[in-house]
Design a protein around this motif. Structure first.
Motif, PDB file in Angstrom:
ATOM      1  N   LYS A  49      -1.326   4.616   4.489  1.00 49.27           N
ATOM      2  CA  LYS A  49      -0.467   4.865   3.320  1.00 49.27           C
ATOM      3  C   LYS A  49       0.823   4.066   3.470  1.00 49.27           C
ATOM      4  CE  LYS A  49      -1.943   9.390   1.671  1.00 49.27           C
ATOM      5  NZ  LYS A  49      -1.720  10.846   1.690  1.00 49.27           N
ATOM      6  N   LYS A  51       2.505  13.683  11.186  1.00 51.20           N
ATOM      7  CA  LYS A  51       2.559  14.776  10.201  1.00 51.20           C
ATOM      8  C   LYS A  51       3.539  14.493   9.064  1.00 51.20           C
ATOM      9  CE  LYS A  51       0.057  17.728  12.778  1.00 51.20           C
ATOM     10  NZ  LYS A  51      -1.256  18.239  12.386  1.00 51.20           N
ATOM     11  N   THR A 102       4.905  13.220   5.701  1.00 49.10           N
ATOM     12  CA  THR A 102       4.167  12.967   4.453  1.00 49.10           C
ATOM     13  C   THR A 102       4.929  11.997   3.539  1.00 49.10           C
ATOM     14  OG1 THR A 102       5.166  14.961   3.526  1.00 49.10           O
ATOM     15  CG2 THR A 102       2.952  15.180   4.439  1.00 49.10           C
ATOM     16  N   ASP A 103       6.253  11.860   3.753  1.00 44.13           N
ATOM     17  CA  ASP A 103       7.045  10.978   2.897  1.00 44.13           C
ATOM     18  C   ASP A 103       6.731   9.518   3.217  1.00 44.13           C
ATOM     19  OD1 ASP A 103       9.347  10.585   0.981  1.00 44.13           O
ATOM     20  OD2 ASP A 103      10.077   9.470   2.727  1.00 44.13           O
ATOM     21  N   HIS A 135      -6.522   9.706  10.364  1.00 45.45           N
ATOM     22  CA  HIS A 135      -5.356  10.200   9.627  1.00 45.45           C
ATOM     23  C   HIS A 135      -4.963   9.161   8.576  1.00 45.45           C
ATOM     24  CE1 HIS A 135      -4.518  12.413  13.602  1.00 45.45           C
ATOM     25  NE2 HIS A 135      -4.910  13.318  12.734  1.00 45.45           N
ATOM     26  N   PRO A 150      -1.789   8.811   6.992  1.00 45.61           N
ATOM     27  CA  PRO A 150      -0.412   8.292   6.899  1.00 45.61           C
ATOM     28  C   PRO A 150      -0.225   6.830   7.328  1.00 45.61           C
ATOM     29  CG  PRO A 150      -0.364  10.545   7.677  1.00 45.61           C
ATOM     30  CD  PRO A 150      -1.819  10.130   7.621  1.00 45.61           C
TER      31      PRO A 150
END
Lengths: 182, 182
Positions: free
Chosen positions: A77, A31, A33-34, A72, A74
């Motif tokens: 990313k 969860k 996000t950074d 997901h 993340p």
């Protein structure tokens, strides 16, 4: 359409079938996000020095049905933040494939890739000839061309720029029809 | 969105990894467009009595990276003509997946399916719980939900009806905005 070739080293080989990419950052961190924080967490269970070793352009290699599980964003990313420019796998989970293609992140479906590379081999992915060259080993392997719309989405940089481009093209087409009809 | 459950027997198990569906009708027949003719040719190398055995609703089961190779529509057109209503495989080739989903033909990505079924077992695919029930053996297995847009495309019956439905919805939305703005 001309996709830029991918050129980089095999930064890691995930040899587990049905690999869930959540494990890259850890399920409990999914969860976050950074992206800086995610990048620090990435690959800790696999190679704690990964961030220091990886270079811009490097690639990941995966086994069959890569990306299984809830898709997901993340983990990849974080990987892109570390310089990873694409994933080559034996095959992909449809949900993962769709999600990452819509981010404009190149994915290459290449049965046989696991037996073709060793970690840190230098690869070149040529989209026009559908071949991956192993520069280190001096070998080549063919891969499956992605569906046309997926290639266009990668080239555009993801779903949103892809749709914007299509809308622009449609407007231009309508404009020229209008001129022709006038 | 509510996808109809699939209910049928396992009409055939393609246990070859990277199975190219062209082989179903034979590579030399891939340009044939007449579906009756294709249906007669289908499965000849695998089971010459296939057409007599298959029943409407039956399903196909595949191994990893099912649909590898150039994605051609004739093999699955022939299969649908014979009554096949979907394919369940360990994993799928992205090009095949995209093509058949755009035809509205249900595809189910289910790692473990090969060990879960025997030929002619009766299966039920429940999209809402993401489970496949083996009615014959009294067992269950979870599968990966398809990406949302793919589920919607299957439900709509393929890409063309899906886009028409989206266009209608957008028009209706614009219409209601107009009324609200009036």
């Amino acid at each position: 359409m001309a996709l830029n070739p991918l050129r980089g080293r095999v930064a890691y080989i995930f040899d587990e079938v049905n690999f869930d990419v959540d494990q890259i950052v850890g399920v409990k961190n999914i969860k976050i996000t950074d992206v800086e924080e995610l990048a620090k967490l990435a690959m800790q269970p696999y190679d704690p020095d990964f961030a220091a070793k990886v270079k811009p352009g490097d690639l990941l290699v995966g086994a069959g049905n890569f990306g299984y599980g809830h898709p997901h964003y993340p983990p990849m990313k974080a990987m892109r933040h570390l310089g990873i420019t694409g994933v080559i796998a034996e095959s992909f989970s449809p949900g993962y494939w769709r999600g990452e293609i819509s981010m404009g992140f190149p994915q290459v479906s290449c049965p046989g890739i696991l037996g073709f590379v060793q970690r840190w081999d230098e690869l070149e992915v040529d989209w026009s000839t559908h071949t991956i060259r192993n520069v280190t080993q001096g070998t080549e392997i063919a891969f499956e061309p992605p569906p046309q719309s997926d290639a266009e989405m990668i080239e555009a940089g993801g779903l949103v720029p892809y749709l914007k481009r299509q809308a622009t093209e449609q407007r231009q087409q309508k404009g020229s029809e209008h001129v022709q009809g006038a």
